[in-house]
Structure formats: structure tokens, C-alpha cells
Write an enzyme that holds these catalytic residues in place. Structure first.
Site, PDB file in Angstrom:
ATOM      1  N   GLU A   1      -3.660  -4.991  24.302  1.00 39.94           N
ATOM      2  CA  GLU A   1      -4.515  -4.470  25.374  1.00 39.94           C
ATOM      3  C   GLU A   1      -3.583  -3.931  26.445  1.00 39.94           C
ATOM      4  OE1 GLU A   1      -4.549  -7.884  24.739  1.00 39.94           O
ATOM      5  OE2 GLU A   1      -6.039  -7.837  23.153  1.00 39.94           O
TER       6      GLU A   1
ATOM      7  N   TYR B   1      -7.291 -21.146  11.978  1.00 41.65           N
ATOM      8  CA  TYR B   1      -8.145 -20.050  12.451  1.00 41.65           C
ATOM      9  C   TYR B   1      -8.817 -19.370  11.272  1.00 41.65           C
ATOM     10  CZ  TYR B   1      -9.222 -15.610  14.816  1.00 41.65           C
ATOM     11  OH  TYR B   1      -9.841 -14.501  15.332  1.00 41.65           O
TER      12      TYR B   1
END
Length: 192
Positions: A121, A151
Site C-alpha cells: 500500500e 493462516y
């Protein structure tokens, strides 16, 4: 505890996968990841957390691309990583930060078991020219203690491309793509 660079190298092919790997990018306690040659920007004036926001792609030419302030650019690492039994994290490189380029807006924390490319980002304080293949950030690894579950998100795990926010899957599950990958309301994106 943070792994040393030599320990990162020693665990390659086991707890750590970095593809491609270049030993010249190994640091004392991290590894430099490179910027891929594509960026993504949102086309919406107001971003909506409950919807898939429209995006467009930008190719970073070899001669570079100037990023403008007040614009979020999503990029990705050129390397695919996998991490087992460790917590991966990314941080910007100090040389990049000193040019006023943020490479992750609050999202540098990875999860044990993550597999894929890192979406960046990126936000510039002032106009800055960037280039594909530049060592843009560094990955480092923490040991994890206690029992854990790896995860396994259906949003970002095993991605093969830049990932725009998929928060809408949590907030408005009816907005998820149909089996052909098309989003409602004529929105488009690329999701690897």
C-alpha cells in the site's frame, strides 16, 4: 526473537520460501523484496468498505513512473513467499523512507502460514519516480511461541496478483464474486 539473515538463508526450502531468491539481497536480519512492474489504483472517489471498489492497472515502464501525493497505489512484490512456524513481517527500507515513500499503510504484519505475494500500500509524501525491480521493502521473521493455527483466509492466501481490499467479504458477503469471478454491479478486478 527476530531471525538473522544467515538463519533466514539456512531455513530456505523449509520454514521459509522466497522465490526467486538472490543472496545479494540478504541483510543482517532481513531480506530485500523487489517491486513488481504493475500497480493498481482505485477509480472510486469515495471508497466503500462494503463493496468491491473499481480499480485500474498501471504498468511501471523501465524508465520509471512518477507517483503523485494524495493517491494510494497498490503494488506487489516480485517475490512469492511462504512461511511456516514463523511470523513474517515487511517494513520499508530506510533509503526508500528517506525519499518520502511509504510502502505499506499499516499492513506490514503477516501471519504464520502465509503463502503468496505481498501487496504493498504505497503512498508518496511528494512526487517520486519509482522503477520496476527496485528493492522496495524488507521481510523479516519472528519466532512464534505457543500453539497456533496457520493462516487460511479465503481472501488473500495463495494470491498470485495485487490484492485490493476484500474487506467487503466480511461486511457484505453477498458482494462476493460469482463462480466466473464477476462482481455484482458491473465492477471488475483482477484477482489471480
Amino acid at each position: 526473537m527476530v531471525l538473522s539473515g544467515l538463519e533466514i538463508e539456512r531455513r530456505l526450502g523449509g520454514d521459509i520460501v522466497i522465490e526467486p531468491f538472490d543472496r545479494a539481497r540478504l541483510n543482517p536480519n532481513s531480506y530485500n523484496l523487489a517491486l513488481h512492474n504493475e500497480l493498481m489504483v482505485y477509480e472510486e472517489v469515495v471508497l466503500d468498505m462494503r463493496r468491491a471498489n473499481r480499480v485500474r492497472r498501471i504498468t511501471i515502464p523501465d524508465e520509471g513512473l512518477t507517483l503523485q501525493p494524495n493517491q494510494l497505489y497498490l503494488g506487489r512484490t516480485a517475490e512469492r513467499t511462504e512461511t511456516r512456524n514463523l511470523v513474517p513481517m515487511i517494513e520499508g527500507r530506510s533509503s526508500i523512507g528517506r525519499l518520502g515513500l511509504f510502502v505499506h499503510v499499516t499492513a506490514g504484519f503477516g501471519d504464520v502460514g502465509f503463502c503468496g505475494y505481498w501487496t504493498l500500500e504505497m503512498f508518496a509524501v511528494q512526487p517520486i519516480r519509482i522503477y520496476p525491480g527496485v528493492a522496495i521493502c524488507q521481510i523479516f521473521y519472528h519466532e512464534i511461541r505457543g500453539d497456533f493455527v496457520e493462516y487460511a483466509s479465503d481472501k488473500y492466501q495463495r494470491n498470485t496478483d495485487i490484492q485490493p481490499s476484500l474487506l467487503f467479504k466480511e461486511l457484505a458477503p453477498e458482494q462476493t464474486p460469482d463462480p466466473q469471478g464477476k462482481l455484482p454491479f458491473g465492477l471488475e478486478w483482477s484477482h489471480g
